[in-house]
Design a protein around this motif. Structure first.
Motif, PDB file in Angstrom:
ATOM      1  N   HIS A 217       0.812  -1.215   0.000  1.00 15.80           N
ATOM      2  CA  HIS A 217       0.000   0.000   0.000  1.00 15.80           C
ATOM      3  C   HIS A 217       0.847   1.267   0.000  1.00 15.80           C
TER       4      HIS A 217
ATOM      5  N   GLN B 280      -2.724   4.221   2.877  1.00 12.55           N
ATOM      6  CA  GLN B 280      -3.703   4.116   3.966  1.00 12.55           C
ATOM      7  C   GLN B 280      -3.575   5.291   4.923  1.00 12.55           C
TER       8      GLN B 280
ATOM      9  N   ARG C  26     -13.333   5.434  -1.230  1.00 18.51           N
ATOM     10  CA  ARG C  26     -13.807   4.523  -0.176  1.00 18.51           C
ATOM     11  C   ARG C  26     -15.169   3.954  -0.533  1.00 18.51           C
TER      12      ARG C  26
ATOM     13  N   PRO D  21      -8.716  -3.211  -3.872  1.00 15.63           N
ATOM     14  CA  PRO D  21      -9.014  -2.934  -2.457  1.00 15.63           C
ATOM     15  C   PRO D  21      -7.714  -2.865  -1.658  1.00 15.63           C
TER      16      PRO D  21
ATOM     17  N   HIS E   6      -7.699  -2.870   1.770  1.00 15.55           N
ATOM     18  CA  HIS E   6      -7.995  -3.175   3.180  1.00 15.55           C
ATOM     19  C   HIS E   6      -6.995  -4.147   3.776  1.00 15.55           C
TER      20      HIS E   6
ATOM     21  N   LYS F 125      -6.825  -7.337   3.876  1.00 15.90           N
ATOM     22  CA  LYS F 125      -7.367  -8.536   4.527  1.00 15.90           C
ATOM     23  C   LYS F 125      -7.488  -9.678   3.525  1.00 15.90           C
TER      24      LYS F 125
ATOM     25  N   GLU G 199     -13.586  -9.471  -1.150  1.00 16.00           N
ATOM     26  CA  GLU G 199     -14.822  -8.915  -0.588  1.00 16.00           C
ATOM     27  C   GLU G 199     -14.541  -7.618   0.169  1.00 16.00           C
ATOM     28  N   CYS G 200     -15.434  -6.645  -0.021  1.00 10.96           N
ATOM     29  CA  CYS G 200     -15.279  -5.337   0.608  1.00 10.96           C
ATOM     30  C   CYS G 200     -16.495  -5.014   1.458  1.00 10.96           C
ATOM     31  N   GLU G 201     -16.315  -4.044   2.330  1.00 11.24           N
ATOM     32  CA  GLU G 201     -17.427  -3.545   3.139  1.00 11.24           C
ATOM     33  C   GLU G 201     -17.314  -2.039   3.243  1.00 11.24           C
TER      34      GLU G 201
ATOM     35  N   ASP H 141     -14.053   0.599   3.430  1.00 14.22           N
ATOM     36  CA  ASP H 141     -12.810   0.076   2.868  1.00 14.22           C
ATOM     37  C   ASP H 141     -12.243   1.050   1.824  1.00 14.22           C
ATOM     38  N   LEU H 142     -10.924   1.159   1.822  1.00 11.88           N
ATOM     39  CA  LEU H 142     -10.229   2.012   0.865  1.00 11.88           C
ATOM     40  C   LEU H 142      -9.935   1.214  -0.402  1.00 11.88           C
ATOM     41  N   LEU H 143     -10.182   1.837  -1.559  1.00  7.25           N
ATOM     42  CA  LEU H 143      -9.871   1.222  -2.844  1.00  7.25           C
ATOM     43  C   LEU H 143      -9.031   2.170  -3.682  1.00  7.25           C
TER      44      LEU H 143
END
Length: 417
Positions: free
Chosen positions: A6, A14, A285, A321, A323, A325, A353-355, A358-360
């Protein structure tokens, strides 16, 4: 463009996005410098000048970076002229292109002392003579020829075919060079051609260059000495990994040297996208995930007014994404909040998968992103940040609502024409 952990040009994206709200553009100064150096190295041994196509990314800090590394400017408006001069690009390194130059713009450019006008119509040629004569100056000009070469690119960024609005036929250009006595204040001493943008094959370039080289020899034999040949821009970049295969800049340079081996003047190149596209990203986001009957929408806070290319050209940009994760992969339509169905950055994209929150990162957005942005839906213009080896500087702050409507007023002072 390489993003590791990142980080982009040594800056933690981030952490940067935690300091300033999304969406915003981030540009790598190091990546731009590397592209400039690569092109300059390729042109070693040629009498050649790089004039950056300002329309690709017109931020004055980006133009200042170009100026500091000896790059000139290719402009298409008085506004781009003013930006270039303010950024430190000398007028003697500026070429003025475009089919719709107004008299006021020609006056301003002549008074500034621009290097060359790329003339696109007979009417413009005689207007240039009229204005130059009135001001008592000499205008140096190149005729933009339309070589009728299909660049194999998107129809909306093709500029070198007969049906496009740009340039004139060689037959008409030939007539212009016979008008010397009618143009005492214009030195028509150059050729120009630009066949399109995001070109991924050498062959269209070779055909257009050969057309200009052959015409230049014909003109020389008739006693018309050319000082410049402007080969335009158009070098493509990688938007879609594994799909786009850009031309190696060394191969492009080899064709230049081969085709123009006997040309005694200066070659001009007008790269835009190639210098800045892969140096920029758009950070956004996720607002929410919306499940529909047969698809899942990932709604983000960036929109088509921030990055128009996907809506306008069906252009592909990678969407990553950030994030960090390990998540299962989901197919999303990545969309913005603008009230248009075309406000879509990607359809059926498979990604982790994102929620919400989350930063993209939307990659390779350094060209024709911020420069084509608007305030549609009353969304303020997006900020821009320049990154440079671990440092960052805001080079355009987010527009406030009051700034956005500053030129508007209520209809109170009524007049008659």
């Amino acid at each position: 463009m390489t993003v590791s952990h990142h980080f982009f040009d040594g800056v933690d994206l981030q952490a940067l996005a935690a300091q300033m709200p999304t969406p915003f553009y981030a540009y790598s100064a190091s990546a731009i410098r590397q592209r400039i150096a690569a092109l300059q190295d390729t042109l070693e041994g040629l009498d050649a000048r790089i004039c950056y196509a300002v329309k690709a990314n017109s931020n004055t800090a980006v133009l200042q970076l170009m100026a500091r590394h000896g790059v000139g400017a290719d402009i298409v408006s008085a506004g781009e002229l003013r930006r270039s001069l303010r950024a430190g690009i000398e007028a003697s390194r500026i070429v003025f292109s475009g089919v719709g130059k107004t008299e006021a713009e020609i006056v301003e450019a002549l008074q500034a002392g621009v290097w060359k006008f790329n003339v696109e119509s007979r009417d413009e040629l005689f207007l240039l003579q009229q204005v130059a004569g009135r001001l008592g100056v000499t205008a140096h000009a190149a005729v933009r020829i339309n070589p009728d070469v299909d660049a194999g690119t998107h129809e909306k960024i093709s500029t070198g075919k007969q049906e496009n609005k740009f340039g004139v036929s060689i037959e008409e250009a030939r007539e212009w060079f016979s008008l010397r006595e009618a143009l005492p204040d214009v030195r028509l001493n150059g050729l120009h051609a630009h066949i399109g943008s995001q070109i991924l094959s050498l062959e269209p370039f070779r055909r257009a260059m050969q057309c200009m080289a052959d015409f230049a020899r014909e003109l020389a034999a008739a006693g018309h000495r050319l000082r410049t040949i402007d080969v335009g821009g158009g070098l493509g970049v990688t938007y879609r990994t594994g799909h786009d295969r850009p031309i190696a800049v060394e191969s492009y340079g080899a064709v230049l040297k081969e085709v123009f081996t006997d040309f005694p003047g200066t070659l001009i190149l007008e790269p835009g996208r190639w210098l800045v596209a892969e140096a920029g990203v758009l950070l956004t986001r996720a607002i929410r995930v919306k499940a529909a009957a047969n698809r899942t929408f990932l709604v983000v806070d960036a929109a088509m007014n921030d990055l128009l290319r996907p809506a306008m050209y069906e252009a592909w940009h990678e969407i990553v994404p950030l994030h960090g994760k390990q998540m299962r992969e989901v197919r999303y339509d990545v969309v913005g909040p603008v009230c248009e169905s075309s406000d879509t950055f990607g359809v059926d994209r498979l990604m982790p998968e994102c929620e919400a929150g989350d930063l993209l990162m939307i990659t390779n957005a350094g060209a024709y992103g911020a420069s084509m942005s608007s305030t549609y839906n009353s969304r303020p213009l997006t900020p821009e940040v320049l990154l440079d080896r671990g440092r960052h500087a805001v080079i355009r702050r987010r527009q406030t609502f009051e700034e956005m409507i500053a030129g508007e007023c209520m209809a109170e002072a009524w007049e008659t024409a």
